[in-house]
Design a protein around this motif. Structure first.
Motif, PDB file in Angstrom:
ATOM      1  N   ALA A 342      44.069  67.691  -7.006  1.00  0.00           N
ATOM      2  CA  ALA A 342      43.214  68.717  -7.613  1.00  0.00           C
ATOM      3  C   ALA A 342      43.808  70.103  -7.411  1.00  0.00           C
ATOM      4  N   ARG A 343      44.359  70.324  -6.238  1.00  0.00           N
ATOM      5  CA  ARG A 343      44.962  71.635  -5.951  1.00  0.00           C
ATOM      6  C   ARG A 343      46.128  71.919  -6.888  1.00  0.00           C
ATOM      7  N   ALA A 344      46.950  70.888  -7.054  1.00  0.00           N
ATOM      8  CA  ALA A 344      48.147  71.070  -7.867  1.00  0.00           C
ATOM      9  C   ALA A 344      47.793  71.379  -9.319  1.00  0.00           C
ATOM     10  N   SER A 345      46.765  70.761  -9.810  1.00  0.00           N
ATOM     11  CA  SER A 345      46.447  70.962 -11.227  1.00  0.00           C
ATOM     12  C   SER A 345      45.305  71.972 -11.416  1.00  0.00           C
ATOM     13  N   TRP A 346      44.964  72.647 -10.356  1.00  0.00           N
ATOM     14  CA  TRP A 346      43.868  73.622 -10.388  1.00  0.00           C
ATOM     15  C   TRP A 346      44.140  74.721 -11.418  1.00  0.00           C
ATOM     16  N   THR A 375      52.032  81.013   1.552  1.00  0.00           N
ATOM     17  CA  THR A 375      51.171  79.848   1.748  1.00  0.00           C
ATOM     18  C   THR A 375      51.999  78.650   2.186  1.00  0.00           C
ATOM     19  N   ALA A 376      51.278  77.659   2.739  1.00  0.00           N
ATOM     20  CA  ALA A 376      51.957  76.437   3.176  1.00  0.00           C
ATOM     21  C   ALA A 376      52.635  75.763   1.984  1.00  0.00           C
ATOM     22  N   ASP A 377      51.975  75.768   0.833  1.00  0.00           N
ATOM     23  CA  ASP A 377      52.571  75.177  -0.368  1.00  0.00           C
ATOM     24  C   ASP A 377      53.901  75.851  -0.694  1.00  0.00           C
ATOM     25  N   GLN A 383      61.337  74.995   0.945  1.00  0.00           N
ATOM     26  CA  GLN A 383      62.046  74.387   2.086  1.00  0.00           C
ATOM     27  C   GLN A 383      62.370  75.388   3.189  1.00  0.00           C
ATOM     28  N   LEU A 384      61.417  76.232   3.510  1.00  0.00           N
ATOM     29  CA  LEU A 384      61.666  77.205   4.586  1.00  0.00           C
ATOM     30  C   LEU A 384      61.580  76.516   5.942  1.00  0.00           C
TER      31      LEU A 384
END
Lengths: 491, 367
Positions: A342-346, A375-377, A383-384
């Motif tokens: 859901a987050r990805a397609s929000w 953000t974590a995403d 790739q940090l």
């Protein structure tokens, strides 16, 4: 050194397009320069004239070598000034010039609108020339050696200013006349020995002694609060001549001028890159130029493994913000959503991206920018990681990919622009007129070799021994330079 | 084009030179210097010439990077163990500064108080040099001959009657202008040839060779500064001698015995065939640990020295490098035979720190 009509036409066209996107900047003047001239200007921090000093020569030496060996190529140079000045290298291809122009308008917009630049002198070009004149005059009057030595000392602490004053109105350093009267011990009224306890009663003497001690205590607390603006403190209290005070003032003024650029590097570079890429790909380039552009952009945004490229992270963050606000990926409802799918397609179709990024460029600096928008995403996608120096293998190694650690590390680097936080604690240390600085130790020690050199240079200005309280290898220490030798002792 | 930065740039270079001079004794034994020779420039690592300021130490630092890999992998994506460059000189940031051999030689000369070399007379070699001796009617303004130009203008004005002695104003016109012109002239020039002889027998270890390398670097630098063109020849020997190139000279490792006379024979042959003493300034630098095979061979060496070398060379320098295996006898033998000689210099080099003094001994005579 104006630019050919053909380039000027391009510059005007790109400026028009940039304004169409909502960018707002001072009139921007481009100068066409050879690579030697560009290196010179770059050595002077972007300005055509600075005061004479060998460190600009050193900068030049490095740039010159970098150019000859093809290691580095100055990408763009733009001065925060009204009008804005920017430089184009005469050997660049037209597509590169367009890229630089678009990039420059991005910076110019940022300079004009970002809060942290609001107090910078927009006539700095003239001011720098002015500083040059003054220091040249001092050299004529007092000799190169003397002025240079003093300037070396002042430049050694050019970063010791108070970053809070970048946005606030700076107080003007005022010369406070010192109370010349020395502190005597409690004076006794002369008396015969057998009368002494009556003429100078013990309680009274005790009271007087306490008063004196308090007085001295107060004297000892000088400055009253720790002073981050070490340059201002030295200007006020160091026993130096007028011209020397002026040199400290010059270094300090330039320090404050450049400080906002250090505080907004990621944002500023990202912003300019974001806009050059939009302006060029959407409006300016034709099909034949796009490959050259892509090639160039790939070099600029490349991030070799292990390094950190502010252009790259900056531009990615701006795009991330735009996308999130376009799709409504913010606010408590989104934050609380645990469903990855859901987050990805929000997408609420909010369409606030443009509005948001212009707001952010006005109000934030790198610290608040990272703190608010990393953000974590984002960390996962890019790739940090956190790297730590391994004493055993003598190299940096990946130590963590945890979002909170990455963020903490980035913020640590940005705090005070990655410099140790240092303030004047005491201007009359040990009641001997020595200077005591305090290093706010945040887990990383000072580099001792550099600390020694710096203390020595401050000592030249202060005249008396200079100390710094810090922590070395977990132990509180005081490092001292008395002009002849460097010592450390346990606190 | 003259740039404003040049002044700062020159000042910076001056400071660098001052720094090198100050720490010259330290630089003299620096191996990395020797490894960085270019054609005309040497690049010298100068520590921390930048302005000091308070900064964080390196070793506890953390950073943020980007890329794939798991925890414990090197952050730069490199494989294997890291190279030990990061940690061995804490807090020192090296700056590579290039200075020319001539500048380096000048510093060497000033610091060691070396006298200039007085070359031997040499009739056969010449170099061309431009000399400004002539005058002509065209040329660049920078070469304009002011006095002659005004003289000519004065003559013209007098001749044409426009000259007024009460108001002596002379204005040259284009036809009056005269310029200096140059003529190439041939000048005698001194030539120099330098011979390096080294013992590469088993008793010469790496440390000894390193010393030779460092010494030869400075000798080269000085002689190249004193003579425009210098030829270098390299001879190595154990029990037999070979001529080799520079690279081999410093890296060859042989074992076996030592016959110094073999090198002397070869040297004598080369000298006789290619370098007539009337035309050449000859320098011989011999390095050995002083071990030779039997007194018979030493005897032969001394003879050659006496009869063939000392009469013709500007300088014969023998540097004896101390090694745990060498007896050091050769130096004593030579010393007792010749004692103090004009162009024979004997120097004992116990360790790297003695290189400084040894160079001074070698080059201090101005020959």
């Amino acid at each position: 050194m104006s630019i050919p009509a053909e380039l000027q036409k391009e510059a005007d066209r790109i400026a028009e397009i940039a304004r169409g996107f909502g960018l707002d900047f001072y009139h921007t003047i481009f100068e066409l320069v050879s690579y030697e001239e560009l290196n010179q200007v770059a050595s002077y921090g972007g300005f055509p004239i600075r005061y004479p000093h060998w460190r600009f020569g050193m900068e030049y030496e490095k740039l010159e070598k970098g150019h000859v060996y093809g290691l580095s190529k100055i990408y763009e140079l733009v001065i925060n000034n009204d009008p804005c000045y920017a430089y184009l290298m005469d050997t660049n291809a037209l597509v590169d010039q367009k890229l630089v122009m678009a990039h420059v308008y991005g910076h110019a917009d940022f300079f004009k609108n970002n809060l942290y630049f609001s107090k910078t002198n927009r006539r700095m070009m003239d001011q720098m020339a002015n500083h040059g004149d003054r220091i040249r005059r001092y050299i004529d009057r007092h000799g190169l050696e003397r002025v240079e030595t003093f300037l070396d000392g002042a430049l050694s602490i050019e970063n010791l200013i108070d970053p809070h004053w970048v946005v606030a109105d700076r107080r003007r350093p005022a010369r406070v006349e010192e109370d010349e009267e020395s502190m005597p011990s409690v004076r006794k009224i002369p008396s015969k020995e057998y009368m002494d306890s009556f003429v100078n009663p013990e309680e009274f003497m005790e009271l007087q002694r306490r008063k004196l001690a308090e007085e001295q205590q107060r004297r000892r607390r000088f400055p009253e609060r720790p002073e981050r603006d070490v340059l201002a403190f030295l200007m006020e209290y160091a026993p130096i001549e007028r011209w020397q005070r002026d040199i400290l003032g010059i270094v300090r003024e330039e320090g404050y001028y450049f400080a906002p650029q250090g505080m907004t590097k990621i944002m500023n570079e990202g912003w300019a890159s974001y806009w050059h890429s939009r302006i060029l790909t959407e409006k300016v380039l034709d099909d034949s130029e796009i490959v050259d552009y892509a090639d160039h952009a790939a070099a600029v945004f490349s991030m070799p493994p292990g390094s950190f490229n502010p252009y790259k992270i900056g531009v990615e963050l701006w795009r991330d913000i735009e996308r999130r606000w376009d799709r409504g990926q913010f606010g408590p409802e989104f934050e609380e959503c645990d469903d990855l799918e859901a987050r990805a397609s929000w997408d609420t179709g909010a369409g606030l991206g443009q509005e948001k990024i212009f707001e952010v460029r006005k109000l934030h600096n790198d610290i608040t920018f990272i703190d608010t928008f990393l953000t974590a995403d984002f960390c996962n996608r890019n790739q940090l990681f956190v790297s730590t120096y391994n004493e055993r293998t003598k190299r940096y190694e990946i130590s963590d990919r945890d979002f909170s650690k990455i963020k903490a590390q980035l913020l640590w680097h940005l705090t005070n622009s990655g410099q140790p936080i240092i303030a004047v604690e005491n201007g009359n240390f040990e009641n001997r007129g020595e200077l005591l600085l305090l290093h706010d130790h945040q887990g990383v020690d000072l580099d001792l070799a550099y600390a020694e050199g710096t203390l020595r240079n401050i000592q030249r200005v202060w005249g008396r021994p200079v100390n710094i309280g810090t922590v070395v290898g977990g132990k509180p220490k005081i490092l001292t330079h008395d002009g002849e030798s460097f010592q450390d002792r346990d606190e | 084009m003259l740039l404003r930065i040049d002044r700062d740039h020159n000042r910076f270079k001056e400071i660098v030179k001052g720094r090198i001079k100050r720490d010259f004794r330290k630089y003299i034994t620096r191996e990395e210097l020797v490894g960085r020779r270019g054609d005309r420039l040497v690049s010298i690592p100068v520590p921390q010439i930048e302005l000091p300021r308070f900064r964080h130490g390196k070793n506890q630092a953390q950073g943020v990077g980007q890329g794939s890999g798991k925890e414990g992998d090197p952050a730069d994506g490199a494989q294997g163990e890291g190279v030990g460059t990061a940690g061995d000189q804490p807090g020192r940031h090296m700056l590579e500064v290039e200075i020319s051999y001539d500048e380096l030689a000048q510093i060497l000369g000033e610091e060691l108080e070396l006298p200039d070399i007085r070359p031997k007379g040499s009739k056969h070699t010449h170099q061309t040099k431009d000399r400004y001796t002539g005058i002509r009617a065209t040329g660049p303004e920078s070469l304009r001959h002011v006095k002659r130009t005004y003289k000519k203008a004065l003559k013209r004005q007098i001749a044409s009657g426009t000259y007024d002695p009460d108001n002596p104003i002379i204005i040259p016109i284009k036809e009056d202008k005269l310029y200096r012109s140059w003529k190439p002239s041939r000048e005698p020039r001194a030539n120099a040839a330098v011979f390096y002889l080294m013992d590469v027998s088993g008793s010469m270890g790496d440390e000894q060779k390193e010393i030779v390398r460092i010494e030869s670097f400075w000798i080269d630098t000085w002689l190249r500064y004193q003579y425009r063109d210098v030829e270098f020849r390299y001879i190595v020997h154990d029990a037999v001698a070979h001529e080799v190139d520079r690279q081999t000279f410093f890296h060859l490792k042989e074992s076996g015995g030592t016959k110094i006379s073999s090198a002397y024979d070869l040297l004598g042959k080369i000298l006789g065939e290619e370098y007539p003493a009337v035309d050449w300034n000859l320098y011989v630098f011999q390095f050995s640990d002083g071990d030779n095979w039997g007194s018979g061979d030493t005897e032969r060496c001394l003879e050659l020295l006496d009869e063939e070398f000392l009469p013709v060379v500007n300088l014969f320098a023998y540097g004896q490098v101390e090694s745990p295996y060498g007896s050091g006898q050769f130096l004593k033998d030579v010393g007792s035979r010749f004692g103090e000689s004009e162009n024979l210099i004997l120097s004992e080099i116990q360790d790297k720190d003695k290189v400084y003094d040894s160079i001074k001994e070698f080059l201090g005579k101005g020959r």
